[in-house]
Design an enzyme around this catalytic site. Structure first.
Site, PDB file in Angstrom:
ATOM      1  CG  HIS A 186      34.209  -9.247 -23.685  1.00  0.00           C
ATOM      2  ND1 HIS A 186      35.522  -9.609 -23.898  1.00  0.00           N
ATOM      3  CD2 HIS A 186      34.220  -7.894 -23.522  1.00  0.00           C
ATOM      4  CE1 HIS A 186      36.287  -8.532 -23.884  1.00  0.00           C
ATOM      5  NE2 HIS A 186      35.532  -7.478 -23.649  1.00  0.00           N
ATOM      6  CG  ASP A 197      37.664  -4.799 -23.484  1.00  0.00           C
ATOM      7  OD1 ASP A 197      37.403  -5.632 -24.369  1.00  0.00           O
ATOM      8  OD2 ASP A 197      37.736  -3.584 -23.703  1.00  0.00           O
TER       9      ASP A 197
END
Length: 325
Positions: free
Chosen positions: A301, A100
């Site tokens: 994610h 991320d």
């Protein structure tokens, strides 16, 4: 060798890290809203494979320093923190792996300090070289331009605004945010996109409720919630509040490739992978040292937590093939 918590000091800053194993240094950098704990599945596996695995709390998180000034969270400062950690650990070089926001920090660490970071692994967020219009202008257009929806990055810009949504119920908000971006609990096709805020609403309005993702146990959620309840969210959110500053700071690197050996692993259901498909397609130019690129079907994610076994195998195989230090 069991994992050990340490505090290292560099340039007046305190960085908390968790270290396991001995061998070549692999620095693990988390994203938002996480902590060193997001690498809990990787630390013992990398240690067993013969590496010195070190997961940091990024500045603003956990037990690391939390400067008051918003501009203390610009990218060049986070790169300097990574260099300082390597030096504080008595090492000359490291492999850096990020997820991320940590992927962006890892990529820029490799770009700005190639003499320190000999290889770079990117999880979830592809490398996109600096360039194009000012980021805030781009994000302002993503909600349609008519004010009916606001992209979450724009929503995070005003100091205190997102904090007012999150901090009264940190645990509940985190559970919803993690669920909204997880492969097994994210909203289905046609549902309102949780990356956007409706007019007059909050991000939380679009989060799933009632079920945690498979990867997130109650104890895991407790660990994350306890850290943010103690620290607040401002340090973490300040990363988003520096994207225009980064664009200015890194102007000399416009379009620059990262040439060290690299790895990318994304989730097939992750917006970071699908929205940035063109960035992945550009890897022959932007990541000429790319060893392998993988997209995990059905994964969201939180890739190293959703699919730890697959990610561990890909990391260990990639690390084994790198040139010796």
């Amino acid at each position: 060798m069991a994992a050990q918590h340490r505090l290292v000091f560099a340039a007046g800053r305190r960085i908390h890290l968790v270290e396991q194993g001995a061998g070549p240094l692999v620095l693990l950098v988390h994203g938002f809203p996480e902590s060193w704990y997001s690498w809990r599945h990787q630390l013992p596996v990398l240690a067993a494979a013969g590496y010195r695995a070190v997961a940091v709390d990024v500045r603003g998180y956990g037990r690391s320093s939390k400067p008051a000034a918003a501009d203390a969270y610009r990218m060049v400062e986070l790169v300097a923190d990574n260099v300082a950690v390597v030096r504080a650990l008595g090492e000359e070089s490291a492999v850096v792996v990020g997820h991320d926001w940590g992927a962006a920090v890892a990529a820029n660490s490799a770009l700005l300090r190639p003499e320190v970071f000999r290889a770079v692994g990117l999880l979830s967020v592809p490398y996109t070289p600096r360039g194009g219009p000012r980021p805030s202008d781009v994000f302002a257009q993503l909600g349609g331009g008519g004010g009916e929806e606001e992209f979450y990055v724009s929503y995070f810009q005003e100091p205190g605004r997102a904090e007012a949504e999150i901090e009264p119920d940190v645990r509940g908000w985190l559970a919803g945010f993690y669920g909204a971006l997880s492969g097994d609990t994210m909203p289905g096709p046609g549902a309102p996109d949780p990356h956007f805020v409706g007019s007059g609403g909050t991000l939380r309005d679009r989060f799933p409720v009632g079920r945690l993702p498979e990867w997130l146990g109650e104890r895991d959620l407790d660990v994350y919630a306890a850290e943010f309840e103690r620290t607040g969210l401002t340090g973490a959110l300040n990363r988003y509040r520096n994207m225009d500053r980064d664009w200015e700071d890194l102007a000399a690197y416009d379009g620059a490739p990262i040439t060290q050996p690299s790895l990318f692993v994304g989730g097939g259901l992750d917006a970071s992978t699908t929205w940035l498909a063109d960035a992945i397609a550009a890897y022959p130019v932007t990541l000429p040292g790319l060893v392998s690129s993988h997209v995990l079907d059905g994964c969201g994610h939180w890739i190293q937590q959703e699919r730890p076994d697959e990610v561990n195998r890909l990391l260990v195989d990639w690390l084994a093939g790198l040139p010796a230090t």
